[in-house]
Design an enzyme around this catalytic site. Structure first.
Site, mmCIF file in Angstrom:
data_model
loop_
_atom_site.group_PDB
_atom_site.id
_atom_site.type_symbol
_atom_site.label_atom_id
_atom_site.label_comp_id
_atom_site.label_asym_id
_atom_site.label_seq_id
_atom_site.Cartn_x
_atom_site.Cartn_y
_atom_site.Cartn_z
ATOM 1 N N SER A 1 34.386 34.509 80.369
ATOM 2 C CA SER A 1 33.008 34.994 80.252
ATOM 3 C C SER A 1 32.231 34.427 81.446
ATOM 4 O O SER A 1 31.410 33.545 81.309
ATOM 5 C CB SER A 1 32.389 34.610 78.911
ATOM 6 O OG SER A 1 32.216 33.225 78.783
ATOM 7 N N HIS B 1 36.783 35.030 73.821
ATOM 8 C CA HIS B 1 37.939 34.126 73.773
ATOM 9 C C HIS B 1 38.923 34.464 72.654
ATOM 10 O O HIS B 1 39.970 33.844 72.538
ATOM 11 C CB HIS B 1 37.484 32.669 73.610
ATOM 12 C CG HIS B 1 36.766 32.151 74.825
ATOM 13 N ND1 HIS B 1 36.118 30.949 74.838
ATOM 14 C CD2 HIS B 1 36.604 32.678 76.062
ATOM 15 C CE1 HIS B 1 35.577 30.748 76.037
ATOM 16 N NE2 HIS B 1 35.853 31.800 76.792
ATOM 17 N N GLU C 1 31.593 30.289 70.614
ATOM 18 C CA GLU C 1 32.128 28.964 70.291
ATOM 19 C C GLU C 1 31.283 28.221 69.262
ATOM 20 O O GLU C 1 30.071 28.135 69.402
ATOM 21 C CB GLU C 1 32.182 28.090 71.556
ATOM 22 C CG GLU C 1 33.060 28.685 72.633
ATOM 23 C CD GLU C 1 32.909 28.004 73.994
ATOM 24 O OE1 GLU C 1 32.523 26.805 74.027
ATOM 25 O OE2 GLU C 1 33.172 28.669 74.996
ATOM 26 N N GLU D 1 40.797 28.586 73.816
ATOM 27 C CA GLU D 1 40.566 27.155 74.009
ATOM 28 C C GLU D 1 41.100 26.317 72.849
ATOM 29 O O GLU D 1 40.728 25.164 72.672
ATOM 30 C CB GLU D 1 39.064 26.882 74.200
ATOM 31 C CG GLU D 1 38.517 27.501 75.474
ATOM 32 C CD GLU D 1 37.021 27.281 75.653
ATOM 33 O OE1 GLU D 1 36.393 26.626 74.793
ATOM 34 O OE2 GLU D 1 36.487 27.780 76.650
ATOM 35 N N ASP E 1 28.106 27.759 71.463
ATOM 36 C CA ASP E 1 27.946 28.465 72.733
ATOM 37 C C ASP E 1 27.889 29.938 72.376
ATOM 38 O O ASP E 1 28.906 30.535 71.999
ATOM 39 C CB ASP E 1 29.109 28.179 73.690
ATOM 40 C CG ASP E 1 28.941 28.912 75.023
ATOM 41 O OD1 ASP E 1 27.936 29.643 75.177
ATOM 42 O OD2 ASP E 1 29.803 28.769 75.904
ATOM 43 N N GLU F 1 24.290 26.491 73.675
ATOM 44 C CA GLU F 1 24.545 26.926 75.056
ATOM 45 C C GLU F 1 24.338 28.433 75.165
ATOM 46 O O GLU F 1 24.702 29.175 74.250
ATOM 47 C CB GLU F 1 25.992 26.548 75.403
ATOM 48 C CG GLU F 1 26.430 26.889 76.821
ATOM 49 C CD GLU F 1 27.864 26.411 77.083
ATOM 50 O OE1 GLU F 1 28.265 25.344 76.549
ATOM 51 O OE2 GLU F 1 28.591 27.104 77.812
ATOM 52 N N ASP G 1 24.655 27.778 80.909
ATOM 53 C CA ASP G 1 25.962 27.883 81.585
ATOM 54 C C ASP G 1 25.865 29.070 82.542
ATOM 55 O O ASP G 1 25.615 28.902 83.741
ATOM 56 C CB ASP G 1 27.054 28.043 80.520
ATOM 57 C CG ASP G 1 28.410 28.412 81.091
ATOM 58 O OD1 ASP G 1 28.588 28.358 82.309
ATOM 59 O OD2 ASP G 1 29.335 28.751 80.305
ATOM 60 N N LYS H 1 30.384 23.437 85.997
ATOM 61 C CA LYS H 1 31.743 23.942 86.194
ATOM 62 C C LYS H 1 31.888 24.053 87.703
ATOM 63 O O LYS H 1 31.306 24.962 88.323
ATOM 64 C CB LYS H 1 31.891 25.330 85.566
ATOM 65 C CG LYS H 1 31.915 25.356 84.041
ATOM 66 C CD LYS H 1 31.879 26.795 83.530
ATOM 67 C CE LYS H 1 32.106 26.864 82.032
ATOM 68 N NZ LYS H 1 31.766 28.215 81.492
ATOM 69 N N HIS I 1 35.211 22.318 81.228
ATOM 70 C CA HIS I 1 36.422 23.092 81.517
ATOM 71 C C HIS I 1 36.081 24.579 81.583
ATOM 72 O O HIS I 1 34.926 24.972 81.372
ATOM 73 C CB HIS I 1 37.466 22.845 80.421
ATOM 74 C CG HIS I 1 37.084 23.379 79.062
ATOM 75 N ND1 HIS I 1 37.935 23.441 78.000
ATOM 76 C CD2 HIS I 1 35.899 23.874 78.583
ATOM 77 C CE1 HIS I 1 37.335 23.948 76.945
ATOM 78 N NE2 HIS I 1 36.096 24.212 77.273
ATOM 79 N N ARG I 2 37.088 25.426 81.832
ATOM 80 C CA ARG I 2 36.959 26.873 81.677
ATOM 81 C C ARG I 2 37.940 27.279 80.564
ATOM 82 O O ARG I 2 38.822 26.515 80.189
ATOM 83 C CB ARG I 2 37.346 27.636 82.972
ATOM 84 C CG ARG I 2 36.632 27.218 84.232
ATOM 85 C CD ARG I 2 35.174 27.550 84.309
ATOM 86 N NE ARG I 2 34.709 28.835 83.865
ATOM 87 C CZ ARG I 2 34.022 29.698 84.624
ATOM 88 N NH1 ARG I 2 33.786 29.409 85.901
ATOM 89 N NH2 ARG I 2 33.546 30.820 84.139
ATOM 90 N N SER I 3 37.801 28.524 80.094
ATOM 91 C CA SER I 3 38.700 28.925 79.012
ATOM 92 C C SER I 3 40.153 29.028 79.493
ATOM 93 O O SER I 3 41.082 28.796 78.729
ATOM 94 C CB SER I 3 38.232 30.238 78.392
ATOM 95 O OG SER I 3 38.018 31.205 79.387
ATOM 96 N N LYS J 1 32.759 18.800 78.110
ATOM 97 C CA LYS J 1 33.100 19.905 77.216
ATOM 98 C C LYS J 1 34.507 20.346 77.587
ATOM 99 O O LYS J 1 34.719 20.918 78.659
ATOM 100 C CB LYS J 1 32.094 21.050 77.428
ATOM 101 C CG LYS J 1 32.277 22.191 76.455
ATOM 102 C CD LYS J 1 31.303 23.331 76.736
ATOM 103 C CE LYS J 1 31.440 24.434 75.724
ATOM 104 N NZ LYS J 1 31.248 25.766 76.308
#
Ligand code: PGA
Ligand code: ZN
Length: 416
Positions: A42, A147, A157, A200, A236, A281, A307, A332, A360-362, A383
Site C-alpha cells: 500500500s 495485506h 492493520e 505481515e 493502521d 495511522e 505514513d 520507512k 518495516h514494509r509488508s 513497527k
C-alpha cells in the site's frame, strides 16, 4: 584506511511475498555490509520510485555500470557524501533513474561496511556511545485491506503497542501473547477459522472491522493483566486505499458502508474514544492534511501517525507541522531512498515533538538493519510485526542490541 570501498556487488533475491528484490554487498579493506530492500503493497503516491524501468534487473545493471565504479575507492565512513553522490548520479527528485530501493540498499550496505570496518555494531557506528534506548515494538496482530484478501476487514492493520515495560524483551513477549490470544479468541468466535495470516503475519479472519477491534481490545486487556505489561490497541487504516476520489467517499466494501470526510472523522474519533486507542495511522487519505489536523486536536493520549501522508519526506512533514497534522510520523527509509534523507526527516520530527516510528514494509527480507536504525535514530517505537520470520528477525536483533548495551539499556520514553 580500513573503510575504503573495494568491491560492490548487486544481486536479485526474494522477499517475504516471493517478489524479486535487490541485495547489495559492499566490501571495504576491513569490513563488509549487506543490505536488501523491502517492498510496500500500500505505497504512498509521494514515495520515491522503487525501481527504474526494467525493475530489479535494470537496477543491478545500473549498480554495475554506474554506481560501483563511483563507489570503489571512496570511504564508506562518509555516509552523507555517498548519499549525496547517489542523488547526483540519479539526477531526479524521485530517484526514478536509480530507483529508491537501490539507493536504500547501497546506502545501508555502505553504513554497515563502515561499521564492521571499525568492529562496531551498526547502531553504535551511526549514533555513538549514547544511543542506549530501546524502542517499544508496535505489531500487527490482525489485518485485512491490501495485506489480505477475501472477506478480511477493510482496515489494514489492528495493532498492539505495549506502553510500559521494564525491558524490550518483555514488551516483545507481550505482543506475542496478544497475537496468540487474538488467535484463540478468533477460533472461539468462528469454528471455521483456518488460521490464515496476511503479509505481515497478522491473522486474516472473515470478520467485520468493529468485531476485530473488540477481539484485539479484549486480548490486550487480558494480556496486560496477566503479564503486567500494559498493552494498548492501535490501527493502521491505510485510508488512501479506501478513498475513492470521484465519489469523495471512503468505501468500506467488505463492510458495505461509505463515509465522507466528516463521517470518517467522526468514525475514527469514536473508535479512539471507545477503545482507548493509543495509535492511529493514516486515518485519512494522503492529501487530507486538514482532517489529520482536526483529528489530532480532538483526541487525547493517542498518536495520530502519517505514513502515506508524509511518505518520510521532510518537505511533507514540514507542511503537516504547519497545520498540526498528526503527532507521529512513519519512517520507512525506502520511501525517500537514503539513510541521510530518512535521518533528516527524523530530526525534523523530533524538533517538532512528533514521534518518529521506524517501520518495516509488508514485503520484507530477514535483513535486521531496521532494528539498528530504530536505536540509532532514537525512535520511541519500531513497527515491525509480531510473528513470521522476517518480522521476528528484527525483534531478535533488538534483543541482541539490548544485551550489547548491558546495564546501559533503557526503554524509550513513550509520549503517551
Ligand atoms: P506497505 O504498507 O504495504 O506499503 O509496506 C504498510 C503500511 O501501510 O504501514
Ligand atoms: Zn501504513
Amino acid at each position: 584506511m580500513s573503510t575504503v570501498i573495494e568491491n560492490v556487488t548487486a544481486r536479485k533475491v526474494f522477499n517475504s511475498r516471493g517478489e524479486k528484490t535487490l541485495e547489495i554487498d559492499i566490501s571495504t579493506i576491513a569490513g563488509f555490509g549487506r543490505a536488501s530492500a523491502p517492498a510496500g503493497a500500500s505505497r504512498g503516491k509521494a514515495e520515491v520510485i522503487s525501481y527504474p524501468k526494467g525493475e530489479v534487473d535494470q537496477a543491478i545493471k545500473k549498480v554495475e555500470e554506474l554506481v560501483a565504479p563511483e563507489l570503489i575507492g571512496r570511504n564508506a565512513d562518509e555516509q552523507e557524501e555517498i548519499d549525496l553522490l547517489l542523488h547526483e548520479l540519479d539526477g531526479t527528485e524521485d530517484f526514478r533513474n536509480l530507483g529508491g530501493n537501490m539507493a536504500y540498499a547501497v546506502s545501508l550496505a555502505t553504513a554497515e561496511a563502515a561499521a564492521t570496518s571499525y568492529g562496531m555494531p551498526l547502531f553504535q557506528h551511526l549514533a555513538g556511545y549514547f544511543a542506549n534506548e530501546l524502542p517499544y515494538p508496535l505489531g500487527n496482530v490482525l489485518g485485512g485491506g491490501k495485506h489480505a484478501g477475501g472477506k478480511t476487514p477493510d482496515i489494514q492493520e489492528f495493532l498492539v503497542l505495549p506502553v510500559k515495560a521494564e525491558i524490550f524483551s518483555d514488551a516483545a513477549k507481550a505482543n506475542i501473547l496478544v497475537h496468540q490470544r487474538v488467535g484463540s479468541l478468533l477460533r472461539k468466535k468462528d469454528a471455521s477459522f483456518t488460521g490464515g495470516r496476511g503479509d505481515e503475519g497478522a491473522w486474516a479472519p472473515n470478520i467485520k472491522n468493529e468485531e476485530a477491534l473488540e477481539i484485539v481490545a479484549k486480548a490486550c486487556e487480558e494480556v496486560s493483566e496477566e503479564s503486567g505489561v500494559e498493552c494498548r490497541v492501535g490501527l493502521d487504516i491505510a485510508a488512501s486505499t479506501l478513498w475513492k476520489p470521484k465519489e469523495e467517499r471512503y468505501v468500506y466494501s467488505r463492510e458495505g458502508t461509505k463515509r465522507n470526510s466528516g463521517e470518517q472523522l467522526d468514525f475514527v474519533s469514536s473508535l479512539v474514544k471507545n477503545h482507548n486507542l493509543a495509535y492511529v495511522e493514516d486515518p485519512f487519505h494522503e492529501e487530507d492534511f486538514e482532517s489529520f489536523s482536526k483529528l489530532t486536536k480532538r483526541v487525547k493520549k493517542c498518536l495520530v501517525c502519517g505514513d502515506d501522508l508524509f511518505a518520510t519526506s521532510k518537505k511533507r512533514l514540514a507542511r503537516g507541522m504547519k497545520v498540526g497534522a498528526g503527532n507521529a510520523v512513519i519512517v520507512k527509509t525506502n520511501q525517500v531512498g537514503t539513510l541521510t534523507d530518512a535521518w533528516e526527516t527524523t530530526k525534523l520530527a523530533k524538533k517538532a515533538s512528533y514521534a518518529p516510528i521506524m517501520s518495516h514494509r509488508s514485503g520484507e527480507t530477514t535483513d535486521t538493519h531496521l532494528a539498528h536504525l530504530s536505536v540509532a535514530f532514537h525512535c520511541p517505537i519500531i513497527k515491525t510485526g509480531v510473528l513470521g520470520g522476517t518480522r521476528v528477525a528484527k525483534i531478535n536483533e533488538l534483543i541482541r542490541i539490548e544485551e550489547m548495551l548491558g546495564n546501559r539499556a533503557e526503554m524509550s520514553a513513550l509520549l503517551l
